[in-house]
Motif scaffolding. Structure first.
Motif, PDB file in Angstrom:
ATOM      1  N   UNK A 159       0.864  -1.124  -0.056  1.00 29.84           N
ATOM      2  CA  UNK A 159       0.001  -0.080  -0.084  1.00 29.84           C
ATOM      3  C   UNK A 159       0.790   1.322  -0.007  1.00 29.84           C
ATOM      4  N   UNK A 160       0.584   2.355  -0.861  1.00 36.04           N
ATOM      5  CA  UNK A 160       1.263   3.461  -0.763  1.00 36.04           C
ATOM      6  C   UNK A 160      -0.015   4.400  -0.256  1.00 36.04           C
ATOM      7  N   UNK A 161       0.355   5.495   0.464  1.00 33.22           N
ATOM      8  CA  UNK A 161      -0.471   6.747   0.660  1.00 33.22           C
ATOM      9  C   UNK A 161       0.395   8.002   0.735  1.00 33.22           C
ATOM     10  N   UNK A 219      -3.158 -17.066  -8.720  1.00 31.22           N
ATOM     11  CA  UNK A 219      -3.368 -16.335  -7.695  1.00 31.22           C
ATOM     12  C   UNK A 219      -4.234 -15.155  -8.260  1.00 31.22           C
ATOM     13  N   UNK A 220      -4.889 -14.272  -7.584  1.00 26.19           N
ATOM     14  CA  UNK A 220      -5.509 -13.079  -8.201  1.00 26.19           C
ATOM     15  C   UNK A 220      -4.411 -11.876  -7.721  1.00 26.19           C
ATOM     16  N   UNK A 221      -4.221 -11.338  -8.732  1.00 26.39           N
ATOM     17  CA  UNK A 221      -3.735  -9.857  -8.728  1.00 26.39           C
ATOM     18  C   UNK A 221      -4.744  -8.828  -8.617  1.00 26.39           C
ATOM     19  N   UNK A 222      -4.689  -8.055  -7.314  1.00 33.04           N
ATOM     20  CA  UNK A 222      -5.727  -7.035  -7.390  1.00 33.04           C
ATOM     21  C   UNK A 222      -4.968  -5.629  -7.220  1.00 33.04           C
ATOM     22  N   UNK A 223      -5.419  -4.795  -8.002  1.00 33.25           N
ATOM     23  CA  UNK A 223      -4.946  -3.429  -8.108  1.00 33.25           C
ATOM     24  C   UNK A 223      -5.993  -2.435  -7.806  1.00 33.25           C
ATOM     25  N   UNK A 224      -5.884  -1.487  -6.687  1.00 37.50           N
ATOM     26  CA  UNK A 224      -6.959  -0.632  -6.297  1.00 37.50           C
ATOM     27  C   UNK A 224      -6.362   0.765  -6.220  1.00 37.50           C
ATOM     28  N   UNK A 225      -7.476   1.633  -6.428  1.00 39.47           N
ATOM     29  CA  UNK A 225      -7.079   3.079  -6.436  1.00 39.47           C
ATOM     30  C   UNK A 225      -8.221   3.663  -5.520  1.00 39.47           C
ATOM     31  N   UNK A 226      -7.982   4.114  -4.170  1.00 32.69           N
ATOM     32  CA  UNK A 226      -8.490   4.665  -3.545  1.00 32.69           C
ATOM     33  C   UNK A 226      -8.887   5.895  -3.240  1.00 32.69           C
ATOM     34  N   UNK A 227      -9.974   6.503  -2.992  1.00 37.78           N
ATOM     35  CA  UNK A 227     -10.251   8.018  -3.239  1.00 37.78           C
ATOM     36  C   UNK A 227     -11.010   8.464  -2.005  1.00 37.78           C
ATOM     37  N   UNK A 228     -10.766   9.567  -1.453  1.00 42.00           N
ATOM     38  CA  UNK A 228     -11.376  10.167  -0.386  1.00 42.00           C
ATOM     39  C   UNK A 228     -12.234  11.547  -0.988  1.00 42.00           C
ATOM     40  N   UNK A 229     -13.568  11.728  -1.163  1.00 43.36           N
ATOM     41  CA  UNK A 229     -14.163  12.537  -1.866  1.00 43.36           C
ATOM     42  C   UNK A 229     -13.695  12.930  -2.872  1.00 43.36           C
ATOM     43  N   UNK A 230     -13.404  12.252  -4.004  1.00 44.42           N
ATOM     44  CA  UNK A 230     -12.846  12.456  -5.148  1.00 44.42           C
ATOM     45  C   UNK A 230     -11.367  12.587  -5.440  1.00 44.42           C
ATOM     46  N   UNK A 232      -7.649  11.276  -4.998  1.00 44.64           N
ATOM     47  CA  UNK A 232      -6.828   9.953  -4.953  1.00 44.64           C
ATOM     48  C   UNK A 232      -5.920  10.021  -3.612  1.00 44.64           C
ATOM     49  N   UNK A 233      -6.131   8.810  -2.787  1.00 48.66           N
ATOM     50  CA  UNK A 233      -5.259   8.890  -1.638  1.00 48.66           C
ATOM     51  C   UNK A 233      -4.449   7.678  -1.166  1.00 48.66           C
ATOM     52  N   UNK A 234      -4.861   6.526  -2.034  1.00 50.18           N
ATOM     53  CA  UNK A 234      -4.210   5.182  -1.916  1.00 50.18           C
ATOM     54  C   UNK A 234      -3.990   4.352  -3.131  1.00 50.18           C
ATOM     55  N   UNK A 235      -2.841   3.846  -3.340  1.00 51.79           N
ATOM     56  CA  UNK A 235      -2.654   2.967  -4.349  1.00 51.79           C
ATOM     57  C   UNK A 235      -2.140   1.609  -3.798  1.00 51.79           C
TER      58      UNK A 235
END
Length: 275
Positions: A159-161, A219-230, A232-235
């Motif tokens: 995780x990168x923040x 295995x499953x590779x999961x890539x996620x971009x998380x946002x807070x109120x539009x 981007x805060x997490x990769x």
């Protein structure tokens, strides 16, 4: 099962001297073990190769062939150098199209969630910074964990923040806590939405060793971009065992599935990362 237990009386296994030309001996052993597994004989433990050789009076090769078939059927699992064991752990289910926590999903399945923290620091990563719509030299908080479910490896999570948002997390012990809970409590950031790609992959040899994956399990590779109120805060990138994970989609008669399985790259993902 006790060490001196004998093979099933209801499905006798011929000795090596009585091997027939039509049916290989390892199939008799496999079928008998399959029946014993179905009856729940190996709830506490599963015999090792030497014990099975003594029980059935056959060669190590015969036992290994029988165990290989049972592994392919998903009835037992074994990592290199470890004794086989029945596959009894529940599969971790994740909802597709919802903001979820792997921590919560593991514990909802009745398993204890633990993590081995491999890295927790501040660093720069140009590729990740671009994905977060920041300059390439932007400081990032990096958290890398080996996620365990019921004491067994489940996932390798990175995780990168933005460090400006999450520097307070450097003091957190992530061996048994949820990242999103700590991000909300210590940093005042609540993820509200995001995008995710789930892809089946063949793990590398190093990844197989880390997750204790048998050679024939994907295995499953999961890539996620998380946002807070539009914003981007997490990769996040996660490699998760295919035999312990499933993705579940909800649907109804009016809206149908909210799931896009098209073989196209999601807009936010950018260039395909090297594995």
């Amino acid at each position: 099962m006790a060490p001196d237990a004998s093979p099933s009386a209801s499905a006798p296994v011929p000795s090596a001297g009585r091997k027939t030309a039509k049916t290989p001996l390892w199939r008799h052993v496999r079928d008998d073990l399959r029946a014993r597994l179905a009856r729940g004989e190996f709830t506490d433990s599963f015999p090792g190769e030497n014990e099975l050789r003594a029980q059935y009076g056959v060669s190590r090769h015969t036992i290994r062939e029988a165990l290989r078939e049972l592994r392919q059927e998903g009835l037992i699992t074994a990592a290199r150098g470890r004794q086989p064991r029945p596959v009894t752990e529940p599969v971790i289910e994740q909802p597709v199209g919802a903001l979820y926590s792997l921590f919560a999903s593991v514990e909802a399945a009745g398993l204890e969630q633990r993590s081995v923290v491999r890295n927790l620091d501040i660093r720069a990563d140009a590729h990740v910074a671009v994905r977060l719509a920041m300059e390439e030299s932007t400081p990032l908080l990096y958290l890398e964990r080996l996620r365990l479910a019921g004491g067994e490896p489940l996932a390798h999570d990175k995780v990168w923040l933005l460090a400006a948002d999450a520097r307070a997390l450097l003091d957190v012990d992530f061996s048994h806590t949820a990242l999103y809970d700590e991000l909300a409590r210590r940093c005042g950031i609540h993820l509200t939405d995001g995008q995710e790609r789930i892809q089946a992959v063949i793990p590398t040899a190093a990844e197989q060793r880390l997750l204790e994956l048998p050679a024939n399990v994907a295995a499953f590779s999961i890539e996620r971009l998380g946002r807070a109120r539009g914003r981007a805060v997490e990769w996040r990138t996660t490699l998760i065992r295919g035999d312990r994970f499933s993705a579940v989609a909800q649907f109804d008669a009016r809206a149908g599935y909210r799931l896009n399985l098209a073989a196209t790259r999601l807009p936010f993902l950018g260039p395909e990362p090297e594995r």
